[in-house]
Design an enzyme around this catalytic site. Structure first.
Site, mmCIF file in Angstrom:
data_model
loop_
_atom_site.group_PDB
_atom_site.id
_atom_site.type_symbol
_atom_site.label_atom_id
_atom_site.label_comp_id
_atom_site.label_asym_id
_atom_site.label_seq_id
_atom_site.Cartn_x
_atom_site.Cartn_y
_atom_site.Cartn_z
ATOM 1 N N CYS A 214 -19.526 -6.491 3.671
ATOM 2 C CA CYS A 214 -18.861 -5.242 4.018
ATOM 3 C C CYS A 214 -17.554 -5.172 3.233
ATOM 4 C CB CYS A 214 -18.582 -5.244 5.520
ATOM 5 S SG CYS A 214 -17.645 -3.811 6.078
ATOM 6 N N ARG B 131 -17.809 -2.691 18.160
ATOM 7 C CA ARG B 131 -17.055 -3.922 17.884
ATOM 8 C C ARG B 131 -15.739 -3.975 18.643
ATOM 9 N NH1 ARG B 131 -17.072 -3.792 12.528
ATOM 10 N NH2 ARG B 131 -19.201 -4.546 12.676
ATOM 11 N N CYS C 200 -19.542 1.941 8.891
ATOM 12 C CA CYS C 200 -18.745 1.334 9.951
ATOM 13 C C CYS C 200 -17.499 2.194 10.105
ATOM 14 C CB CYS C 200 -18.368 -0.090 9.545
ATOM 15 S SG CYS C 200 -17.183 -0.866 10.664
ATOM 16 N N CYS D 13 -16.374 -9.242 5.723
ATOM 17 C CA CYS D 13 -15.769 -7.965 5.366
ATOM 18 C C CYS D 13 -14.492 -8.172 4.555
ATOM 19 C CB CYS D 13 -15.468 -7.182 6.642
ATOM 20 S SG CYS D 13 -14.734 -5.579 6.280
ATOM 21 N N CYS E 53 0.367 4.947 6.943
ATOM 22 C CA CYS E 53 -0.263 4.727 8.253
ATOM 23 C C CYS E 53 0.739 4.023 9.186
ATOM 24 C CB CYS E 53 -1.520 3.888 8.088
ATOM 25 S SG CYS E 53 -2.568 4.484 6.737
ATOM 26 N N CYS F 129 0.829 -1.209 0.000
ATOM 27 C CA CYS F 129 0.000 0.000 0.000
ATOM 28 C C CYS F 129 0.871 1.270 0.000
ATOM 29 C CB CYS F 129 -0.909 -0.008 1.227
ATOM 30 S SG CYS F 129 -2.050 1.380 1.244
ATOM 31 N N CYS G 74 0.383 0.331 10.293
ATOM 32 C CA CYS G 74 -0.063 -0.704 9.358
ATOM 33 C C CYS G 74 1.047 -1.544 8.731
ATOM 34 C CB CYS G 74 -0.893 -0.072 8.253
ATOM 35 S SG CYS G 74 -1.667 -1.350 7.221
HETATM 36 N N1 SAM Z 1 -6.720 0.466 3.133
HETATM 37 C C1 SAM Z 1 -8.004 0.698 3.654
HETATM 38 C C2 SAM Z 1 -8.037 1.831 4.660
HETATM 39 O O1 SAM Z 1 -7.006 2.110 5.265
HETATM 40 O O2 SAM Z 1 -9.106 2.390 4.848
HETATM 41 C C3 SAM Z 1 -8.652 -0.525 4.261
HETATM 42 C C4 SAM Z 1 -7.815 -1.509 5.050
HETATM 43 S S1 SAM Z 1 -7.078 -0.889 6.565
HETATM 44 C C5 SAM Z 1 -5.971 -2.185 6.984
HETATM 45 C C6 SAM Z 1 -8.420 -0.979 7.731
HETATM 46 C C7 SAM Z 1 -8.188 -0.547 9.145
HETATM 47 O O3 SAM Z 1 -7.461 -1.528 9.849
HETATM 48 C C8 SAM Z 1 -7.408 0.724 9.399
HETATM 49 O O4 SAM Z 1 -8.166 1.866 9.230
HETATM 50 C C9 SAM Z 1 -7.006 0.540 10.854
HETATM 51 O O5 SAM Z 1 -7.966 1.137 11.693
HETATM 52 C C10 SAM Z 1 -6.998 -0.966 11.050
HETATM 53 N N2 SAM Z 1 -5.631 -1.468 11.324
HETATM 54 C C11 SAM Z 1 -4.633 -1.604 10.438
HETATM 55 N N3 SAM Z 1 -3.511 -2.042 11.030
HETATM 56 C C12 SAM Z 1 -3.805 -2.185 12.354
HETATM 57 C C13 SAM Z 1 -3.048 -2.601 13.488
HETATM 58 N N4 SAM Z 1 -1.773 -2.929 13.391
HETATM 59 N N5 SAM Z 1 -3.668 -2.624 14.686
HETATM 60 C C14 SAM Z 1 -4.973 -2.270 14.795
HETATM 61 N N6 SAM Z 1 -5.727 -1.883 13.752
HETATM 62 C C15 SAM Z 1 -5.162 -1.819 12.542
HETATM 63 C C1 DTB Z 2 -11.264 -2.571 11.773
HETATM 64 O O1 DTB Z 2 -11.628 -1.594 12.452
HETATM 65 N N1 DTB Z 2 -10.377 -3.481 12.159
HETATM 66 C C2 DTB Z 2 -10.158 -4.461 11.132
HETATM 67 C C3 DTB Z 2 -11.169 -4.048 10.038
HETATM 68 N N2 DTB Z 2 -11.721 -2.836 10.569
HETATM 69 C C4 DTB Z 2 -10.744 -3.908 8.644
HETATM 70 C C5 DTB Z 2 -8.735 -4.562 10.696
HETATM 71 C C6 DTB Z 2 -7.791 -4.842 11.826
HETATM 72 C C7 DTB Z 2 -6.452 -5.049 11.233
HETATM 73 C C8 DTB Z 2 -5.446 -5.475 12.234
HETATM 74 C C9 DTB Z 2 -4.104 -5.658 11.623
HETATM 75 C C10 DTB Z 2 -4.033 -6.720 10.581
HETATM 76 O O2 DTB Z 2 -4.516 -7.861 10.795
HETATM 77 O O3 DTB Z 2 -3.431 -6.486 9.516
HETATM 78 FE FE1 SF4 Z 3 -2.861 1.186 3.380
HETATM 79 FE FE2 SF4 Z 3 -2.762 0.037 5.742
HETATM 80 FE FE3 SF4 Z 3 -3.137 2.649 5.580
HETATM 81 FE FE4 SF4 Z 3 -5.111 0.954 4.770
HETATM 82 S S1 SF4 Z 3 -4.325 1.213 6.840
HETATM 83 S S2 SF4 Z 3 -4.370 2.796 3.716
HETATM 84 S S3 SF4 Z 3 -3.844 -0.727 3.969
HETATM 85 S S4 SF4 Z 3 -1.291 1.543 4.930
#
Ligand code: SAM
Ligand code: DTB
Ligand code: SF4
Length: 325
Positions: A128, A260, A188, A96, A56, A52, A59
């Site tokens: 979702c 959630r 959501c 989802c 973030c 990506c 992430c």
């Molecule tokens: N790329 C899209 C976005 O960012 O909207 C969708 C996927 S993104 C992985 C969805 C959500 O996962 C993020 O907004 C974040 O709140 C959550 N997330 C990602 N990495 C995480 C982590 N290490 N711990 C907790 N939540 C995480």
């Molecule tokens: C949300 O609030 N938590 C989920 C879902 N929406 C997409 C994602 C959590 C991701 C945790 C880190 C991972 O497994 O990559």
């Molecule tokens: Fe990309 Fe992860 Fe950020 Fe979603 S949360 S935009 S997958 S870097």
């Protein structure tokens, strides 16, 4: 009446209530608006993983950090349908699909996602997606394909946002939420705690969510899963009381929302999770993987539901209610 004109001070006062009193209040509100024995079971699937372009800090899927996540192009529709079937058989009612995209582009990959949405919605599960930013037209296309809900997290307060993500703005996030709402898709939206934010930032995020023209139907509360290679790899684990405060406050100010208990359950005991349900959480992600990190297996949650006398919530319950009344 559902209140959408909360002030930060009101929310702060609720958040800082002595914790047992806070749990009691949240549990009371929960019972007024919801069946407290019911918990929604959702399954996540990462349909496009890693690589990506966003930054973030939490992430593991951001291309710029060196994590163990293996990049995977968009999955095939049949494979996704197979995973949704498995989730349904394991008792999930919401499926989802997540993609590591900054935003949706109008290309063949989006057409494929629309096919996935069509396929899953005909299986009787709430579908979702979480695909990044969306335009109004893209939201409409998803709705037409049968999308029920869209996940798009605010993650934290507007003030702290720039410390976590620099490649997009809070305003961008809010615009996508507006586009989702405009297409009559269930919203959501929630966030993450444990990223180094202050309590004021948690309250700020809850304030933004609870003062949207309509509350999100689902509010995920994630505890940061610290992943090696990300800038937040060394963050300390949040205590259960912080999760409880967050969940209870969300429950009180957004009484009808599904709150959630999201990422972070692998590091919580059954008793700690029970406290979160008591504080008003009524939804979980089930299945042994979130998007890229571990989560309790279905069987473990089945045992937890038995121990706590919880029941899985049926699919489309709100719609059923809306049709009856
Ligand atoms: N790329 C899209 C976005 O960012 O909207 C969708 C996927 S993104 C992985 C969805 C959500 O996962 C993020 O907004 C974040 O709140 C959550 N997330 C990602 N990495 C995480 C982590 N290490 N711990 C907790 N939540 C995480
Ligand atoms: C949300 O609030 N938590 C989920 C879902 N929406 C997409 C994602 C959590 C991701 C945790 C880190 C991972 O497994 O990559
Ligand atoms: Fe990309 Fe992860 Fe950020 Fe979603 S949360 S935009 S997958 S870097």
């Amino acid at each position: 009446m559902i209140k959408t004109d909360w002030t930060r001070e009101e929310i702060s006062e609720i958040y800082h209530t002595p914790v047992l009193e806070l749990i009691y209040k949240a549990a009371t509100v929960h019972r007024e608006f919801n069946d407290a024995q019911e918990v929604q079971v959702c399954t996540l699937l990462s349909v496009k993983t890693g690589g990506c372009p966003e930054d973030c800090a939490y992430c593991p899927q951001a291309a710029r950090y060196h994590t163990d996540v293996k990049v995977h192009k968009l999955m095939e529709v049949e494979e996704v349908i197979g995973k949704a079937l498995e989730a349904k058989e394991a008792g999930s009612t919401r499926f989802c699909m997540g993609a590591a995209w900054r935003e949706v582009r109008d290309n063949r990959d989006f057409d494929k996602v629309l096919e996935m949405v069509k396929g899953v919605s005909t299986m009787g599960m709430e579908v979702c997606c979480t695909l990044g930013m969306l335009t109004h037209e893209q939201a409409n296309k998803l709705k037409e394909a049968g999308l029920y809900a869209y996940n798009h997290n605010l993650d934290t307060s507007e003030e702290f946002y720039g410390d976590v993500i620099t490649t997009r703005t809070y305003k961008d996030r809010l615009e996508t939420l507006e586009n989702v709402r405009g297409a009559k898709i269930s919203v959501c939206s929630g966030g993450i705690i444990g990223m180094g934010e202050k309590e004021g930032d948690r309250i700020g995020m809850l304030h933004t969510l609870a003062t949207l023209p309509e509350h999100p139907e689902s509010v995920p509360v994630n505890a940061l899963v610290p992943v090696e290679g990300t800038p937040l790899e060394d963050q300390e684990k949040v205590s259960v009381w912080e999760m409880v405060r967050m969940i209870a406050t969300a429950r009180i100010i957004m009484p009808k929302a599904m709150v959630r208990l999201s990422a972070g359950r692998v590091r919580m005991t059954l008793e700690e999770q029970a406290l979160c349900f008591l504080a008003g959480a009524n939804s979980i992600f089930a299945g042994d993987k979130l998007l890229t990190t571990p989560n309790p297996a279905y069987i473990q949650d089945k045992e937890m539901f038995q121990a706590l006398n919880l029941r899985p919530r049926e699919a489309y319950k709100n719609l059923a209610r809306a049709t009856v009344s």
